[in-house]
Design an enzyme around this catalytic site. Structure first.
Site, PDB file in Angstrom:
ATOM      1  N   ARG A 130      18.766  80.664 -61.652  1.00  0.00           N
ATOM      2  CA  ARG A 130      19.829  81.319 -60.881  1.00  0.00           C
ATOM      3  C   ARG A 130      20.979  80.325 -60.829  1.00  0.00           C
ATOM      4  NH1 ARG A 130      19.137  84.649 -55.306  1.00  0.00           N
ATOM      5  NH2 ARG A 130      18.270  86.075 -56.853  1.00  0.00           N
TER       6      ARG A 130
ATOM      7  N   HIS B 213      22.189  90.829 -62.841  1.00  0.00           N
ATOM      8  CA  HIS B 213      20.876  90.618 -62.230  1.00  0.00           C
ATOM      9  C   HIS B 213      19.865  91.518 -62.956  1.00  0.00           C
ATOM     10  CE1 HIS B 213      18.048  89.184 -59.458  1.00  0.00           C
ATOM     11  NE2 HIS B 213      18.499  89.658 -58.324  1.00  0.00           N
TER      12      HIS B 213
ATOM     13  N   GLN C 265      16.436  92.438 -61.355  1.00  0.00           N
ATOM     14  CA  GLN C 265      16.555  93.393 -60.255  1.00  0.00           C
ATOM     15  C   GLN C 265      16.612  94.821 -60.789  1.00  0.00           C
ATOM     16  OE1 GLN C 265      16.894  92.784 -56.676  1.00  0.00           O
ATOM     17  NE2 GLN C 265      16.426  94.948 -56.793  1.00  0.00           N
TER      18      GLN C 265
ATOM     19  N   ASP D 193      24.786  97.253 -52.000  1.00  0.00           N
ATOM     20  CA  ASP D 193      24.545  95.802 -51.950  1.00  0.00           C
ATOM     21  C   ASP D 193      25.623  95.201 -51.054  1.00  0.00           C
ATOM     22  OD1 ASP D 193      23.663  93.219 -52.458  1.00  0.00           O
ATOM     23  OD2 ASP D 193      24.636  93.048 -54.419  1.00  0.00           O
TER      24      ASP D 193
ATOM     25  N   CYS E 183      19.149  96.009 -52.946  1.00  0.00           N
ATOM     26  CA  CYS E 183      18.429  94.886 -53.579  1.00  0.00           C
ATOM     27  C   CYS E 183      17.997  93.849 -52.555  1.00  0.00           C
ATOM     28  CB  CYS E 183      19.307  94.245 -54.648  1.00  0.00           C
ATOM     29  SG  CYS E 183      20.857  93.622 -53.983  1.00  0.00           S
TER      30      CYS E 183
ATOM     31  N   ARG F  47       9.607  94.052 -57.511  1.00  0.00           N
ATOM     32  CA  ARG F  47      10.089  92.889 -58.270  1.00  0.00           C
ATOM     33  C   ARG F  47       8.893  92.118 -58.849  1.00  0.00           C
ATOM     34  NH1 ARG F  47      14.993  90.652 -56.877  1.00  0.00           N
ATOM     35  NH2 ARG F  47      14.623  89.409 -58.750  1.00  0.00           N
TER      36      ARG F  47
HETATM   37  N1  NVA Z   1      25.210  90.560 -54.916  1.00  0.00           N
HETATM   38  C1  NVA Z   1      24.334  89.680 -54.204  1.00  0.00           C
HETATM   39  C2  NVA Z   1      22.950  89.876 -54.670  1.00  0.00           C
HETATM   40  C3  NVA Z   1      21.907  89.039 -54.004  1.00  0.00           C
HETATM   41  C4  NVA Z   1      20.539  89.306 -54.553  1.00  0.00           C
HETATM   42  C5  NVA Z   1      24.796  88.238 -54.380  1.00  0.00           C
HETATM   43  O1  NVA Z   1      25.205  87.887 -55.507  1.00  0.00           O
HETATM   44  O2  NVA Z   1      24.774  87.485 -53.424  1.00  0.00           O
HETATM   45  N1   CP Z   2      17.362  90.777 -54.537  1.00  0.00           N
HETATM   46  C1   CP Z   2      17.265  89.453 -54.739  1.00  0.00           C
HETATM   47  O1   CP Z   2      17.448  88.941 -55.846  1.00  0.00           O
HETATM   48  O2   CP Z   2      16.897  88.760 -53.631  1.00  0.00           O
HETATM   49  P1   CP Z   2      16.869  87.181 -53.494  1.00  0.00           P
HETATM   50  O3   CP Z   2      18.312  86.703 -53.498  1.00  0.00           O
HETATM   51  O4   CP Z   2      16.196  86.932 -52.184  1.00  0.00           O
HETATM   52  O5   CP Z   2      16.124  86.596 -54.647  1.00  0.00           O
END
Ligand code: NVA
Ligand code: CP
Length: 308
Positions: free
Chosen positions: A101, A128, A131, A227, A268, A296
């Site tokens: 990540r 993602h 996801q 989201d 998500c 997931r």
């Molecule tokens: N759009 C959010 C997703 C988190 C899983 C972010 O990037 O923070």
């Molecule tokens: N939905 C998701 O990716 O959650 P986290 O940020 O907790 O991994």
């Protein structure tokens, strides 16, 4: 055999996604604990916080007989300036796969370029993909669809920020030929290259893709997905302005009145109750949202089995 990465939904063909989903459902129904990864290791670098992705990948690896190794970016020599190139080459000598990540999608791509092991995007500022596999699995589960083909009549609507999660949902819908509407305020729609790619892909898959800022397009939706309005890395000075722009796009009781009677809500997670979704709707649709989070685990087991 050449290694395969999963950086974007577009790294997978429709048939490959179908096979992954089939495998994911098998993992869910059989609760299979295999020993296939005995002695194998999965490195995990999270430059941003994570609950679901981190724990589901770790658990998946352990339940398949392997070992996840958490590589805290604060304690890697990357922190002192070691290049992605050198880090990727060295890690490839120890590990069987790498989940990352990264703050920037281009860094994930650079890791993949210099690694000789499979690299999985665990969320970037662009996509993602993991996801979106769990998302499609969840929609199939609630609509009792045996194959992706059976999903084509389901109207899927994403409403809110045109962010990484929206980009991947758009991409997976385009690849699979689904009926997908994306509703975002004009200035927060996905970037042009992302929209163009999805629309081009839809031409061959037959997907019905609609991109709009008009919230009335939620009409008759079978799935409503949202989201956060503030993704990780977004530090907007005019926070209140952004909230004001997004408020008409909040998933609440009034908005859901326009959807089909069988509509489910997805998120998500993590959610901000009172922003993109009301507390009332979170509680009412916890059955679909938390199933989505659980899925997931199964879909990522399928990804690991395919790539490692
Ligand atoms: N759009 C959010 C997703 C988190 C899983 C972010 O990037 O923070
Ligand atoms: N939905 C998701 O990716 O959650 P986290 O940020 O907790 O991994």
């Amino acid at each position: 055999m050449a290694k395969k990465d999963l950086l974007s939904v577009y790294d997978l063909r429709a048939e490959e996604i179908s096979v992954l989903l089939e495998e994911a459902f098998k993992f869910k129904s059989d609760k299979k604990y295999l020993d296939v990864f005995k002695g194998r290791t999965l490195g995990m670098i999270f430059e941003n916080p994570s609950t679901r992705t981190r724990v589901s990948f770790s658990t998946a690896m352990i339940q398949l007989g392997g070992l996840p190794i958490s590589l805290d970016p604060e304690n890697l020599q990357r922190k002192r300036g070691e290049s992605i190139h050198d880090t990727a080459v060295v890690l490839s000598g120890y590990l069987d796969g790498l989940v990352i990540r990264a703050l920037r999608h281009c860094d994930t791509e650079e890791f993949a370029k210099f690694s000789t092991i499979p690299v999985v995007n665990a969320l970037s500022d662009r996509e993602h993909p993991c996801q979106s596999l769990a998302d499609i699995m969840t929609i199939m589960e609630f609509y009792k669809a045996k194959t992706v083909e059976n999903l084509k009549e389901i109207k899927i609507v994403y409403i809110g920020d045109g962010n990484n999660v929206a980009n991947s949902l758009l991409a997976v819908s385009a690849v699979l030929g689904l009926n997908f509407t994306l509703i975002s305020p004009q200035q927060y729609l996905p970037k042009k290259d992302i929209l163009d790619k999805a629309l081009e892909c839809a031409l061959s898959s037959g997907a019905k893709i609609k991109i709009t800022s008009n919230t009335s397009e939620i009409k008759d939706a079978d799935v409503v997905y949202t989201d956060v309005w503030f993704s990780m890395g977004i530090y907007e000075s005019k926070k209140e302005d952004r909230k004001r722009i997004f408020m008409p796009y909040q998933v609440n009781e009034a908005l859901l009145k326009k959807t089909s009677s069988r509509c489910i809500v997805l998120h998500c997670l993590p959610a901000v109750r009172g922003n993109e979704i009301t507390a009332e709707i979170m509680d009412k649709y916890g059955y679909s949202i938390f199933t989505q989070a659980e899925n997931r685990l199964y879909s990522q087991k399928a990804v690991l089995l395919r790539l490692l």
